[in-house]
Design a protein around this motif. Structure first.
Motif, PDB file in Angstrom:
ATOM      1  N   HIS A   1       2.611  38.718   3.811  1.00  0.00           N
ATOM      2  CA  HIS A   1       1.978  37.506   4.317  1.00  0.00           C
ATOM      3  C   HIS A   1       2.681  36.293   3.706  1.00  0.00           C
ATOM      4  CE1 HIS A   1      -1.102  34.296   3.600  1.00  0.00           C
ATOM      5  NE2 HIS A   1      -1.211  34.433   4.900  1.00  0.00           N
ATOM      6  N   SER A   2       2.991  35.309   4.520  1.00  0.00           N
ATOM      7  CA  SER A   2       3.574  34.062   4.050  1.00  0.00           C
ATOM      8  C   SER A   2       4.895  34.330   3.318  1.00  0.00           C
ATOM      9  CB  SER A   2       2.560  33.336   3.159  1.00  0.00           C
ATOM     10  OG  SER A   2       2.965  32.009   2.905  1.00  0.00           O
ATOM     11  N   TYR A   3       5.002  33.949   2.052  1.00  0.00           N
ATOM     12  CA  TYR A   3       6.232  34.202   1.305  1.00  0.00           C
ATOM     13  C   TYR A   3       6.476  35.712   1.159  1.00  0.00           C
ATOM     14  CZ  TYR A   3       9.867  33.971  -2.211  1.00  0.00           C
ATOM     15  OH  TYR A   3      11.052  34.120  -2.868  1.00  0.00           O
ATOM     16  N   GLY A   4       5.419  36.483   1.084  1.00  0.00           N
ATOM     17  CA  GLY A   4       5.555  37.941   1.043  1.00  0.00           C
ATOM     18  C   GLY A   4       6.233  38.475   2.300  1.00  0.00           C
ATOM     19  N   ALA A   5       6.042  37.790   3.426  1.00  0.00           N
ATOM     20  CA  ALA A   5       6.729  38.173   4.662  1.00  0.00           C
ATOM     21  C   ALA A   5       8.222  37.878   4.556  1.00  0.00           C
ATOM     22  CB  ALA A   5       6.119  37.434   5.849  1.00  0.00           C
ATOM     23  N   TRP A   6       8.578  36.768   3.901  1.00  0.00           N
ATOM     24  CA  TRP A   6       9.994  36.447   3.707  1.00  0.00           C
ATOM     25  C   TRP A   6      10.668  37.516   2.874  1.00  0.00           C
ATOM     26  CZ3 TRP A   6      10.613  30.561   2.300  1.00  0.00           C
ATOM     27  CH2 TRP A   6       9.971  29.786   3.264  1.00  0.00           C
ATOM     28  N   VAL A   7       9.999  37.930   1.806  1.00  0.00           N
ATOM     29  CA  VAL A   7      10.545  38.978   0.935  1.00  0.00           C
ATOM     30  C   VAL A   7      10.667  40.286   1.714  1.00  0.00           C
ATOM     31  CG1 VAL A   7      10.119  40.317  -1.157  1.00  0.00           C
ATOM     32  CG2 VAL A   7       9.672  37.854  -1.147  1.00  0.00           C
ATOM     33  N   SER A   8       9.683  40.572   2.558  1.00  0.00           N
ATOM     34  CA  SER A   8       9.731  41.790   3.368  1.00  0.00           C
ATOM     35  C   SER A   8      10.916  41.762   4.326  1.00  0.00           C
ATOM     36  CB  SER A   8       8.424  41.954   4.148  1.00  0.00           C
ATOM     37  OG  SER A   8       7.336  42.069   3.264  1.00  0.00           O
ATOM     38  N   PHE A   9      11.154  40.615   4.968  1.00  0.00           N
ATOM     39  CA  PHE A   9      12.329  40.466   5.832  1.00  0.00           C
ATOM     40  C   PHE A   9      13.605  40.725   5.039  1.00  0.00           C
ATOM     41  CE2 PHE A   9      10.047  37.802   9.074  1.00  0.00           C
ATOM     42  CZ  PHE A   9      10.452  38.517  10.178  1.00  0.00           C
ATOM     43  N   ALA A  10      13.691  40.106   3.870  1.00  0.00           N
ATOM     44  CA  ALA A  10      14.906  40.235   3.048  1.00  0.00           C
ATOM     45  C   ALA A  10      15.138  41.691   2.658  1.00  0.00           C
ATOM     46  CB  ALA A  10      14.794  39.352   1.810  1.00  0.00           C
ATOM     47  N   TRP A  11      14.098  42.405   2.239  1.00  0.00           N
ATOM     48  CA  TRP A  11      14.236  43.807   1.846  1.00  0.00           C
ATOM     49  C   TRP A  11      14.663  44.655   3.049  1.00  0.00           C
ATOM     50  CZ3 TRP A  11       9.801  47.743   0.983  1.00  0.00           C
ATOM     51  CH2 TRP A  11      10.314  48.925   0.427  1.00  0.00           C
ATOM     52  N   THR A  12      14.057  44.383   4.198  1.00  0.00           N
ATOM     53  CA  THR A  12      14.365  45.155   5.398  1.00  0.00           C
ATOM     54  C   THR A  12      15.789  44.903   5.870  1.00  0.00           C
ATOM     55  OG1 THR A  12      12.015  45.017   5.981  1.00  0.00           O
ATOM     56  CG2 THR A  12      13.512  45.690   7.710  1.00  0.00           C
ATOM     57  N   ALA A  13      16.326  43.722   5.580  1.00  0.00           N
ATOM     58  CA  ALA A  13      17.687  43.383   6.006  1.00  0.00           C
ATOM     59  C   ALA A  13      18.766  43.936   5.081  1.00  0.00           C
ATOM     60  CB  ALA A  13      17.829  41.861   6.112  1.00  0.00           C
ATOM     61  N   ASN A  14      18.385  44.478   3.943  1.00  0.00           N
ATOM     62  CA  ASN A  14      19.380  45.055   3.036  1.00  0.00           C
ATOM     63  C   ASN A  14      20.110  46.213   3.710  1.00  0.00           C
ATOM     64  OD1 ASN A  14      18.901  43.381   0.858  1.00  0.00           O
ATOM     65  ND2 ASN A  14      17.427  44.766  -0.098  1.00  0.00           N
ATOM     66  N   ILE A  15      21.351  46.399   3.354  1.00  0.00           N
ATOM     67  CA  ILE A  15      22.116  47.527   3.880  1.00  0.00           C
ATOM     68  C   ILE A  15      21.415  48.813   3.455  1.00  0.00           C
ATOM     69  CG2 ILE A  15      24.325  48.768   3.720  1.00  0.00           C
ATOM     70  CD1 ILE A  15      25.640  46.032   3.325  1.00  0.00           C
ATOM     71  N   ASP A  16      21.244  49.734   4.383  1.00  0.00           N
ATOM     72  CA  ASP A  16      20.588  51.029   4.143  1.00  0.00           C
ATOM     73  C   ASP A  16      19.157  50.876   3.634  1.00  0.00           C
ATOM     74  OD1 ASP A  16      22.845  52.423   4.978  1.00  0.00           O
ATOM     75  OD2 ASP A  16      23.726  52.346   2.977  1.00  0.00           O
ATOM     76  N   SER A  17      18.454  49.854   4.096  1.00  0.00           N
ATOM     77  CA  SER A  17      17.049  49.678   3.713  1.00  0.00           C
ATOM     78  C   SER A  17      16.233  50.888   4.179  1.00  0.00           C
ATOM     79  CB  SER A  17      16.481  48.412   4.353  1.00  0.00           C
ATOM     80  OG  SER A  17      15.095  48.343   4.138  1.00  0.00           O
ATOM     81  N   PRO A  18      15.306  51.373   3.342  1.00  0.00           N
ATOM     82  CA  PRO A  18      14.493  52.519   3.736  1.00  0.00           C
ATOM     83  C   PRO A  18      13.314  52.139   4.630  1.00  0.00           C
ATOM     84  CG  PRO A  18      13.870  51.831   1.534  1.00  0.00           C
ATOM     85  CD  PRO A  18      15.031  50.957   1.963  1.00  0.00           C
ATOM     86  N   VAL A  19      13.109  50.860   4.881  1.00  0.00           N
ATOM     87  CA  VAL A  19      11.954  50.389   5.651  1.00  0.00           C
ATOM     88  C   VAL A  19      12.101  50.791   7.119  1.00  0.00           C
ATOM     89  CG1 VAL A  19      10.631  48.363   6.384  1.00  0.00           C
ATOM     90  CG2 VAL A  19      11.560  48.475   4.069  1.00  0.00           C
ATOM     91  N   ARG A  20      11.055  51.407   7.661  1.00  0.00           N
ATOM     92  CA  ARG A  20      11.060  51.837   9.060  1.00  0.00           C
ATOM     93  C   ARG A  20      10.028  51.101   9.906  1.00  0.00           C
ATOM     94  NH1 ARG A  20      15.164  52.566   7.813  1.00  0.00           N
ATOM     95  NH2 ARG A  20      16.230  54.438   7.259  1.00  0.00           N
TER      96      ARG A  20
END
Length: 193
Positions: free
Chosen positions: A13-32
């Motif tokens: 949520h909010s800034y937490g959503a920004w961090v989630s985007f950043a983590w998901t954009a990492n190369i080979d991110s495990p987020v599905r």
């Protein structure tokens, strides 16, 4: 230790959503599965974000491979297309919902009218109804994306179909664009043909 690394979802949520985007954009991110709640990117384009996040997202623009559910408040007239260049290779749901302000996406925001009714009026229970409706959509999105449950996909499809007549939740779906071939795949194709 009990997590299934092939079925990881993240919600922010909010800034937490920004961090989630950043983590998901990492190369080979495990987020599905990626869920963002009122991130702010729906109202302002990426150039309004912190410079470090802008650079990270631009550098990793093609890396996001998680199905997404992005949620924003109808009253603020969201523009989900601002992040389309970063999400075009994944299936994505975009939900705009009424009666929720920025902090209402959190549990304390949804229950505060019950805790302090004289300060946070919600006599018709609009805030709580929207919050509960959103929770149901999130649950089904996770089941459809991570568990591949057909009944969850059907639920989301019904929500998309009803969106034109639903005055509380508008859910749209955008299919993933085909991922362009890598240089290695292209070289193999050229050798074969």
């Amino acid at each position: 230790p009990n997590a299934d690394a092939d079925r990881l979802g993240v919600m922010g949520h909010s800034y937490g959503a920004w961090v989630s985007f950043a983590w998901t954009a990492n190369i080979d991110s495990p987020v599905r599965a990626l869920i963002t709640l009122d991130s702010g990117f729906e109202y302002d384009s990426l150039p309004e974000a912190p410079e470090l996040l802008q650079l990270h997202m631009k550098r990793n623009q093609r890396n996001i491979r998680a199905a997404t559910l992005r949620v924003a408040s109808t009253d603020r007239h969201p523009h989900f297309e601002y992040l389309d260049p970063f999400l075009k290779y994944v299936p994505r749901y975009e939900a705009s919902i009424t009666s929720l302000t920025h902090n209402d996406y959190l549990t304390h925001g949804a229950i505060r009218p019950d805790l302090i009714p004289e300060k946070w009026l919600d006599a018709r229970k609009d805030r709580r109804t929207s919050y509960d409706r959103l929770a149901e959509v999130i649950w089904n999105f996770l089941d459809a994306s991570l568990q591949q449950r057909p009944e969850a996909r059907e639920f989301l499809s019904r929500c998309v179909e009803r969106s034109a007549s639903d005055n509380r939740l508008n859910l749209q779906f955008k299919a993933a664009a085909p991922v362009p071939p890598t240089q290695r795949q292209m070289a193999q194709y050229l050798r074969q043909h």
